[in-house]
Structure formats: structure tokens, C-alpha cells
Motif scaffolding. Sequence first.
Motif, PDB file in Angstrom:
ATOM      1  N   UNK A  16     -34.583 -70.050 -27.155  1.00  0.00           N
ATOM      2  CA  UNK A  16     -35.601 -70.524 -28.073  1.00  0.00           C
ATOM      3  C   UNK A  16     -35.048 -71.435 -29.160  1.00  0.00           C
ATOM      4  N   UNK A  17     -33.801 -71.836 -29.060  1.00  0.00           N
ATOM      5  CA  UNK A  17     -33.188 -72.657 -30.092  1.00  0.00           C
ATOM      6  C   UNK A  17     -33.898 -73.969 -30.344  1.00  0.00           C
ATOM      7  N   UNK A  18     -34.455 -74.582 -29.319  1.00  0.00           N
ATOM      8  CA  UNK A  18     -35.096 -75.880 -29.486  1.00  0.00           C
ATOM      9  C   UNK A  18     -36.603 -75.824 -29.595  1.00  0.00           C
ATOM     10  N   UNK A  19     -37.168 -74.654 -29.698  1.00  0.00           N
ATOM     11  CA  UNK A  19     -38.621 -74.516 -29.753  1.00  0.00           C
ATOM     12  C   UNK A  19     -39.104 -74.642 -31.188  1.00  0.00           C
ATOM     13  N   UNK A  20     -40.122 -75.489 -31.379  1.00  0.00           N
ATOM     14  CA  UNK A  20     -40.708 -75.659 -32.708  1.00  0.00           C
ATOM     15  C   UNK A  20     -41.768 -74.611 -33.014  1.00  0.00           C
ATOM     16  N   UNK A  21     -42.539 -74.240 -31.965  1.00  0.00           N
ATOM     17  CA  UNK A  21     -43.671 -73.330 -32.193  1.00  0.00           C
ATOM     18  C   UNK A  21     -43.879 -72.429 -30.979  1.00  0.00           C
ATOM     19  N   UNK A  22     -44.419 -71.266 -31.262  1.00  0.00           N
ATOM     20  CA  UNK A  22     -44.953 -70.381 -30.228  1.00  0.00           C
ATOM     21  C   UNK A  22     -46.402 -70.139 -30.601  1.00  0.00           C
ATOM     22  N   UNK A  23     -47.306 -70.356 -29.646  1.00  0.00           N
ATOM     23  CA  UNK A  23     -48.736 -70.181 -29.881  1.00  0.00           C
ATOM     24  C   UNK A  23     -49.208 -68.958 -29.111  1.00  0.00           C
ATOM     25  N   UNK A  24     -49.908 -68.086 -29.795  1.00  0.00           N
ATOM     26  CA  UNK A  24     -50.363 -66.843 -29.199  1.00  0.00           C
ATOM     27  C   UNK A  24     -51.859 -66.670 -29.451  1.00  0.00           C
ATOM     28  N   UNK A  25     -52.698 -66.868 -28.418  1.00  0.00           N
ATOM     29  CA  UNK A  25     -54.141 -66.654 -28.594  1.00  0.00           C
ATOM     30  C   UNK A  25     -54.448 -65.163 -28.625  1.00  0.00           C
ATOM     31  N   UNK A  26     -55.332 -64.773 -29.523  1.00  0.00           N
ATOM     32  CA  UNK A  26     -55.678 -63.366 -29.703  1.00  0.00           C
ATOM     33  C   UNK A  26     -57.187 -63.218 -29.832  1.00  0.00           C
TER      34      UNK A  26
END
Length: 146
Positions: A6-16
Motif C-alpha cells: 500500500x506504499x503508493x496508494x493515495x486513497x482507499x474507498x469503502x462504500x457502506x
Amino acid sequence: MTGYRLGGIDMILLPLSTYGFWYLMVANFRKKVFEILHPNNKIDLICDEANTVVRNFKNAFSIANPRAQVNVFDMDTKFRSVSYSIKEADSGIFVLKLIQSHDGDTILCFEPEKAKALREMRTYYLIVHPCNECLMPETKEILSKH
């Protein structure tokens, strides 16, 4: 989360979803903030649950990524309403659009009267997408006429 770098990931999106409404949790590592984007102006409906989700995410993330460059426990949580619609069905389509277009900087704001058009565009997109392996022949015929 294990097995991913995950070093290069800007965002994680989680729909709830809760109480029939969809909302989106964004772990924005670039801005070092958790964003709760709710397509409804009644943010108080989801506050407790969203805070629990963020807390659980922080715990799971820190266990899965002990050497992460970002300390998720230092990240604040911000709640934002992205529409004033009160229709449950609208929230789902607005969250789908947010997942597709959220860049971590600009927050879209949706007008309830645009929900029908968005719903139709998303449906068309899903039906004709090249990865859709199950496009029925009669649907192909209808779409080829338009």
C-alpha cells in the motif's frame, strides 16, 4: 489488506450502508484524513457507525501494515454531506458516482433531481462495459439501435 503493498496508494474507498442509506468512507492518505461522504444532509444518522468503521479500519490497517509511512491513528475524520436528498435510492447512485470520480481533492455535490439521469448512465455503463460477460442478445440489439 494483507498481501498488498500500500506504499503508493493515495486513497482507499469503502462504500457502506446503514439505515437504508449508502455512504462512502475514504481513507485519504495523501491528505492524512478520513472522509465520510454522505449523500444526505442527516449526517447524525451515520456518525456513530462511521466512527466505529474508521476505528476498526485504523486497527486493521496498522496490524496489516506495521511499516506504513502514514500513521492512521494521527488521521482526523471529517464528515461531509454531498447532497440534500432524503431518498434512500439516491444515496446508492451518488456513492457509485463518488467511487468512480472522487479524486481526494474535489468533493462533488449532487442535486436530487440529477439522480434519475445518473442512475440511467450508471446502468448503461454497467450493461455495455467490456468486462460484462453476461450481456443478453436482446440487450445488445436494443443498444445497437441507439
